[in-house]
Every structure is written in C-alpha cells, then in structure tokens.
Design a protein around this motif. Structure first.
Motif, PDB file in Angstrom:
ATOM      1  N   LEU A  20      35.572  39.270  22.498  1.00 41.54           N
ATOM      2  CA  LEU A  20      34.333  39.697  21.864  1.00 41.54           C
ATOM      3  C   LEU A  20      34.047  38.842  20.625  1.00 41.54           C
ATOM      4  CD1 LEU A  20      31.953  41.668  21.696  1.00 41.54           C
ATOM      5  CD2 LEU A  20      33.440  43.224  20.426  1.00 41.54           C
ATOM      6  N   ASP A  21      35.066  38.606  19.796  1.00 37.32           N
ATOM      7  CA  ASP A  21      34.896  37.759  18.612  1.00 37.32           C
ATOM      8  C   ASP A  21      34.439  36.355  18.999  1.00 37.32           C
ATOM      9  OD1 ASP A  21      35.617  39.720  16.827  1.00 37.32           O
ATOM     10  OD2 ASP A  21      37.682  39.016  16.570  1.00 37.32           O
ATOM     11  N   ARG A  22      35.068  35.809  20.022  1.00 34.06           N
ATOM     12  CA  ARG A  22      34.720  34.458  20.468  1.00 34.06           C
ATOM     13  C   ARG A  22      33.267  34.397  20.932  1.00 34.06           C
ATOM     14  NH1 ARG A  22      34.140  32.246  25.190  1.00 34.06           N
ATOM     15  NH2 ARG A  22      35.106  33.948  26.339  1.00 34.06           N
ATOM     16  N   LEU A  23      32.845  35.389  21.706  1.00 29.00           N
ATOM     17  CA  LEU A  23      31.465  35.391  22.212  1.00 29.00           C
ATOM     18  C   LEU A  23      30.453  35.647  21.100  1.00 29.00           C
ATOM     19  CD1 LEU A  23      32.056  37.226  25.597  1.00 29.00           C
ATOM     20  CD2 LEU A  23      31.476  34.810  25.258  1.00 29.00           C
ATOM     21  N   MET A  24      30.806  36.499  20.137  1.00 28.39           N
ATOM     22  CA  MET A  24      29.901  36.728  19.009  1.00 28.39           C
ATOM     23  C   MET A  24      29.774  35.458  18.163  1.00 28.39           C
ATOM     24  SD  MET A  24      28.662  39.760  19.178  1.00 28.39           S
ATOM     25  CE  MET A  24      28.684  39.599  20.938  1.00 28.39           C
ATOM     26  N   GLN A  25      30.891  34.748  17.980  1.00 31.53           N
ATOM     27  CA  GLN A  25      30.852  33.482  17.248  1.00 31.53           C
ATOM     28  C   GLN A  25      30.021  32.458  18.012  1.00 31.53           C
ATOM     29  OE1 GLN A  25      32.167  32.840  14.084  1.00 31.53           O
ATOM     30  NE2 GLN A  25      30.869  31.048  14.336  1.00 31.53           N
ATOM     31  N   GLN A  26      30.165  32.471  19.334  1.00 27.22           N
ATOM     32  CA  GLN A  26      29.388  31.551  20.165  1.00 27.22           C
ATOM     33  C   GLN A  26      27.889  31.835  20.029  1.00 27.22           C
ATOM     34  OE1 GLN A  26      31.155  30.905  24.030  1.00 27.22           O
ATOM     35  NE2 GLN A  26      29.156  30.704  24.984  1.00 27.22           N
ATOM     36  N   LEU A  27      27.509  33.104  20.009  1.00 26.88           N
ATOM     37  CA  LEU A  27      26.096  33.449  19.819  1.00 26.88           C
ATOM     38  C   LEU A  27      25.605  33.022  18.439  1.00 26.88           C
ATOM     39  CD1 LEU A  27      25.691  37.020  21.391  1.00 26.88           C
ATOM     40  CD2 LEU A  27      24.609  34.903  22.154  1.00 26.88           C
ATOM     41  N   GLN A  28      26.435  33.236  17.430  1.00 28.91           N
ATOM     42  CA  GLN A  28      26.055  32.847  16.064  1.00 28.91           C
ATOM     43  C   GLN A  28      25.901  31.329  15.966  1.00 28.91           C
ATOM     44  OE1 GLN A  28      28.616  34.445  13.052  1.00 28.91           O
ATOM     45  NE2 GLN A  28      27.616  33.360  11.406  1.00 28.91           N
ATOM     46  N   ASP A  29      26.853  30.589  16.527  1.00 24.44           N
ATOM     47  CA  ASP A  29      26.778  29.131  16.514  1.00 24.44           C
ATOM     48  C   ASP A  29      25.544  28.646  17.262  1.00 24.44           C
ATOM     49  OD1 ASP A  29      29.167  29.149  15.128  1.00 24.44           O
ATOM     50  OD2 ASP A  29      30.389  28.533  16.848  1.00 24.44           O
ATOM     51  N   LEU A  30      25.251  29.287  18.365  1.00 22.46           N
ATOM     52  CA  LEU A  30      24.089  28.907  19.163  1.00 22.46           C
ATOM     53  C   LEU A  30      22.798  29.079  18.366  1.00 22.46           C
ATOM     54  CD1 LEU A  30      23.059  28.005  21.951  1.00 22.46           C
ATOM     55  CD2 LEU A  30      23.008  30.412  22.614  1.00 22.46           C
ATOM     56  N   GLU A  31      22.691  30.192  17.638  1.00 21.97           N
ATOM     57  CA  GLU A  31      21.492  30.423  16.831  1.00 21.97           C
ATOM     58  C   GLU A  31      21.396  29.412  15.688  1.00 21.97           C
ATOM     59  OE1 GLU A  31      18.894  32.404  17.485  1.00 21.97           O
ATOM     60  OE2 GLU A  31      19.971  32.944  19.310  1.00 21.97           O
ATOM     61  N   GLU A  32      22.532  29.085  15.088  1.00 22.68           N
ATOM     62  CA  GLU A  32      22.539  28.133  13.988  1.00 22.68           C
ATOM     63  C   GLU A  32      22.190  26.721  14.449  1.00 22.68           C
ATOM     64  OE1 GLU A  32      26.395  28.555  12.181  1.00 22.68           O
ATOM     65  OE2 GLU A  32      25.903  30.518  11.329  1.00 22.68           O
TER      66      GLU A  32
END
Length: 190
Positions: A20-32
């Motif tokens: 879950l942490d990895r996917l949330m970080q992936q979503l955050q990185d994607l938005e950035e």
C-alpha cells in the motif's frame, strides 16, 4: 505453535502495508511528475497503479471474509484503498497518513499548509482541497475537530468526500465498501 499463526498474520499485514505504501508513493510521484509525462503515459501508469490497488483490495476482501480477527486491523487499510480508488482523496500523502492512523502527522501537515497559504507558497484551491481531505481523515480517525474546522468542512466538502463518508460510516458491512471500491475501479478502467 500458536505463535506461528500470529507471526504469519503479522507478516501478511506488514506485506500489505508495504504494498500500500509503495502504491501510494507511486501515485504521489505520478502526480508530481505529471507535467513531464505525455497524457497517454500518465493515464496508462495511473491505470496500472489503480489495477494494483484493486488487486490488494481483492486480497483484503478474501482475508476479511475468512478471518474475522483481522477485520479491525485491516479496516483502515481497506478505507484507504477505497478512498484512493474512488479518488475521494486526491492527495496520496493524506491517504497514507490516514491508513497508518497518524492523526498527529495529519495535524502537522495541516499547520504546514496554513503557513504555506499565508506566505503565498500554496494556492487557495489546493489548500481548500487538502484541508478538507485532512479534516475528513481526522474525523474518521475519531479526532475532535474545532467548530471552525467543522464549519470549513461542511462548507467545502464535495460529493466524492460525502460518498466516502457515507461508505465508511457503515464499516459493519464491508461488502458495501468493497462494492463501492470495485465500482470505482471498473469506472476508472473505462
């Protein structure tokens, strides 16, 4: 022998939290990095991430239907996934703090946002969106909100957060939360 099941349950929970942490970080990185990606690449990566969240959701559904002792511990993760899939929350950082039940960090983030707004580092629209998300997360974590925060929340909460509130209030019926999450995943795939 009794501790073996406990250890395996703990490891399973840890693995799900790490995913879950990895996917949330992936979503955050994607938005950035959205500006650096072309539209097709952005949409494809986002779609793949949402599909992975759906798979974790399916795993949680199987675990929860077969082992009732995990329901309370996994409810926060379940709601975080549901929120990410339905996109009620747009800020992965808030979703992550909510899933990990970190009200102190949410309040710290809110104070930082207040400061950033005052010095002009954060726009009013983004501030309003993120403050609503944080206040909603704090309320769901059982934190007491000030009357000003309650007023702000009721004046600015949108339909997506209202839908999240409604779905998450009925935790006794995990099927409804999963049904909503699955509906939102299917909608996102189209």
């Amino acid at each position: 022998m009794a501790s073996r099941g406990t250890t395996e349950t703990s490891k399973l929970k840890q693995n799900l939290e790490e995913q879950l942490d990895r996917l949330m970080q992936q979503l955050q990185d994607l938005e950035e990095c959205r500006e650096e990606l072309d539209a097709d690449e952005y949409e494809e990566t986002k779609k793949e991430t949402l599909e992975q969240l759906s798979e974790i959701n399916d795993s949680l559904n199987k675990i929860m239907s077969g082992d009732m002792t995990l329901v309370d511990e996994l409810s926060g993760m379940q709601l975080a996934i549901q929120a990410a899939i339905s996109q009620a929350f747009k800020t992965p950082e808030v979703i992550r703090m909510f899933a990990k039940k970190q009200p102190r960090q949410l309040r710290t983030r809110l104070a930082e946002m207040d400061r950033d707004l005052m010095v002009g580092k954060l726009g009013r629209d983004l501030y309003t969106q993120q403050k609503v998300e944080i206040l909603t997360a704090l309320r769901k974590l059982g934190e007491k909100l000030t009357p000003d925060d309650e007023t702000f929340l009721s004046a600015n909460a949108g339909a997506a957060l209202s839908q999240f509130e409604k779905a998450s209030t009925d935790l006794g019926s995990g099927d409804k939360v999963f049904a909503l999450a699955n509906f939102e995943v299917e909608k996102a795939k189209q």
